[in-house]
Design a protein around this motif. Structure first.
Motif, PDB file in Angstrom:
ATOM      1  N   SER A   1      45.959  20.969  50.906  1.00 23.65           N
ATOM      2  CA  SER A   1      46.027  22.394  50.093  1.00 23.65           C
ATOM      3  C   SER A   1      44.770  22.975  49.644  1.00 23.65           C
ATOM      4  CB  SER A   1      46.972  22.257  48.634  1.00 23.65           C
ATOM      5  OG  SER A   1      46.311  21.689  47.967  1.00 23.65           O
TER       6      SER A   1
ATOM      7  N   ARG B   1      44.202  30.320  40.247  1.00 26.91           N
ATOM      8  CA  ARG B   1      45.091  28.841  40.471  1.00 26.91           C
ATOM      9  C   ARG B   1      44.242  27.709  40.077  1.00 26.91           C
ATOM     10  NH1 ARG B   1      46.521  30.161  46.825  1.00 26.91           N
ATOM     11  NH2 ARG B   1      47.553  31.816  46.666  1.00 26.91           N
ATOM     12  N   TYR B   2      44.805  27.145  39.188  1.00 29.71           N
ATOM     13  CA  TYR B   2      43.942  25.991  38.373  1.00 29.71           C
ATOM     14  C   TYR B   2      44.835  24.609  38.286  1.00 29.71           C
ATOM     15  CZ  TYR B   2      41.192  23.557  35.011  1.00 29.71           C
ATOM     16  OH  TYR B   2      40.617  22.516  34.351  1.00 29.71           O
ATOM     17  N   ARG B   3      44.692  23.632  39.267  1.00 29.38           N
ATOM     18  CA  ARG B   3      45.709  22.493  38.968  1.00 29.38           C
ATOM     19  C   ARG B   3      44.878  21.385  38.850  1.00 29.38           C
ATOM     20  NH1 ARG B   3      48.648  26.104  38.367  1.00 29.38           N
ATOM     21  NH2 ARG B   3      50.408  26.486  39.474  1.00 29.38           N
TER      22      ARG B   3
ATOM     23  N   TYR C   1      41.715  31.233  49.213  1.00 30.26           N
ATOM     24  CA  TYR C   1      42.043  32.015  48.116  1.00 30.26           C
ATOM     25  C   TYR C   1      40.968  32.507  47.046  1.00 30.26           C
ATOM     26  CZ  TYR C   1      43.769  32.592  43.362  1.00 30.26           C
ATOM     27  OH  TYR C   1      43.908  32.962  42.185  1.00 30.26           O
TER      28      TYR C   1
ATOM     29  N   THR D   1      43.309  26.748  49.016  1.00 26.80           N
ATOM     30  CA  THR D   1      42.751  27.200  47.717  1.00 26.80           C
ATOM     31  C   THR D   1      41.484  27.678  47.983  1.00 26.80           C
ATOM     32  OG1 THR D   1      43.831  25.567  46.665  1.00 26.80           O
ATOM     33  CG2 THR D   1      42.042  26.367  45.366  1.00 26.80           C
TER      34      THR D   1
ATOM     35  N   LYS E   1      41.153  28.097  35.021  1.00 29.12           N
ATOM     36  CA  LYS E   1      41.888  29.076  34.851  1.00 29.12           C
ATOM     37  C   LYS E   1      41.569  30.477  34.894  1.00 29.12           C
ATOM     38  CE  LYS E   1      46.533  30.572  32.688  1.00 29.12           C
ATOM     39  NZ  LYS E   1      47.337  30.385  31.777  1.00 29.12           N
TER      40      LYS E   1
END
Length: 447
Positions: free
Chosen positions: A65, A86-88, A72, A69, A122
């Motif tokens: 993924s 997007r921050y995981r 993106y 990312t 984020k």
């Protein structure tokens, strides 16, 4: 082509974890001259075909993924600086929740080798850089960082980039804290050969693909151009070579009837809104239907039978989608990523598909994450093309490769990987617990 991918503080990857797509010093199990499993770029042997194996939840999908990312973060334009990213981060360590995630990609464009690094949380892209790698050194092409205290984004271009003061000023003044330097190139419409080539790579150089998203009625080549005719002939010849009974196919244009309610709705919209909706629904594009032709016995009264493609088996349609995918990778020098791939294609046929790709490709790659260990029986699979994803007791994921000294080149690769849990890639089955839970279930009272 992609040489390596590194992730830090990203999903289940707490520490910096690198997955290499480079070959080691070993020969293929088939003739190198015809089916070499790697391409040499800038003196580095990069695998054309790589596999990611691991248990459910081991991190295969998460590391892949990172490609999505990256696209993106690098290529999408955010119009507002308060739009979140997007921050995981790694979830099981509170310190990680206060640190940026990081992705680093090492890749090749023609005769040059680059490494791109990006860090973000984020709210902002805290840092990004692009370097050109030489044999024994590296040159920073640009470095961008975000000063959170002053809420200012800064970027420095080196002399190697040869960017004008005016272009540098436009980019710097247009750069939002949640946009990358390369996405700002799109926004400002700056034409710069080096930066545009980097942007093009991140937009089209790699892609995570779901085979089921390929519309065969639209993607199969027709007879309108000489190239399409040749490609159609190649596809039909492959189908014959693997004994599908399909001789050829036809691609016919069809008229689509849209619901009256939709057409009425379009009339009530502005010209711009109507154009956007038509584009979204692909209403102004030609629509097609494909019929296949089959060999029939003379006793059947007809030597050629016709059948709508929609009535073909799922396996046959998957073969066609795979061929379209491989052609895209080969012709566009692209890296295609198949995540959690489980094939319905007959094993010998799938072997031929992968063999076709290895034999025809030059500067393209296929990266497959799978739990289908039967793929390892294929003679085209190299021992150094296997990567294992495993999780430790702290829920951190790690990448491992086969130690070639532990596995003889003539040994069964499938048996070694699926039976010998050397890299802890297999699930640890608790049979005692299984027997107990089965007993508990049987004894459950029905309400």
């Amino acid at each position: 082509m992609i040489e390596s991918l590194s992730v830090t503080n990203y999903y289940c990857f707490k520490e910096c974890t690198t997955i290499l797509f480079t070959a080691k010093k070993e020969r293929n199990r088939v003739l190198d001259n015809s089916f070499c499993g790697f391409t040499t770029q800038n003196k580095i042997n990069i695998l054309k075909l790589a596999f990611l194996l691991g248990n459910n939840g081991a991190g295969k999908s998460k590391i892949l993924s990172a490609f999505d990312t990256l696209q993106y973060l690098v290529t999408q334009i955010r119009e507002r600086k308060d739009e979140p990213l997007r921050y995981r981060p790694f979830a099981f360590d509170e310190e990680c929740l206060n640190h940026p995630s990081e992705i680093e990609l090492t890749y090749h464009i023609n005769d040059s080798r680059y490494v791109y690094n990006i860090k973000w949380n984020k709210n902002a892209i805290s840092e990004e850089s692009l370097k050109e790698l030489k044999t024994k050194s590296s040159v920073v092409l640009f470095h961008r960082w975000y000063d959170e205290i002053s809420d200012i984004v800064k970027v420095h271009f080196s002399e190697k980039v040869q960017i004008s003061d005016n272009e540098s000023y436009i980019i710097s003044s247009s750069l939002l804290k949640n946009n990358s330097v390369l996405s700002t190139i799109i926004k400002t419409n700056i034409s710069h050969p080096l930066l545009n080539s980097q942007l093009l790579f991140f937009m089209t150089g790699f892609e995570v693909v779901d085979l089921n998203d390929i519309d065969l009625n639209e993607e199969l080549p027709d007879d309108k151009t000489e190239y399409n005719k040749q490609l159609k002939n190649i596809i039909c010849s492959f189908l014959k070579s693997v004994d599908t009974n399909i001789m050829s196919y036809e691609k016919l244009k069809i008229d689509v009837e849209y619901p009256p309610e939709l057409l009425q709705k379009l009339k009530s919209l502005s010209d711009k809104q109507e154009a956007e909706l038509r584009m979204l629904l692909r209403m102004d594009e030609e629509k097609h239907i494909v019929n296949t032709f089959h060999r029939l016995e003379k006793s059947a009264g007809n030597r050629r039978g016709r059948l709508p493609l929609s009535e073909q088996s799922d396996g046959t349609k998957e073969i066609l989608r795979f061929l379209i995918l491989l052609n895209e990778a080969i012709k566009k020098h692209k890296t295609i990523i198949l995540d959690d791939y489980s094939s319905g294609i007959q094993r010998n046929t799938l072997n031929q598909l992968l063999k076709f790709f290895i034999g025809a490709s030059q500067n393209s790659q296929l990266i497959i994450s799978t739990q289908d260990y039967s793929l390892l029986d294929f003679d085209i699979i190299r021992r150094d093309s296997i990567r294992f994803l495993v999780k430790d007791a702290a829920a951190e994921a790690h990448v491992q490769s086969i130690n070639l000294s532990l596995l003889h080149k003539n040994s069964s690769l499938r048996h070694y990987v699926s039976k010998m849990n050397v890299y802890e890639q297999l699930p640890n089955m608790d049979e005692a617990l299984f027997v107990e839970l089965l007993r508990m279930y049987k004894n459950m009272s029905e309400e």
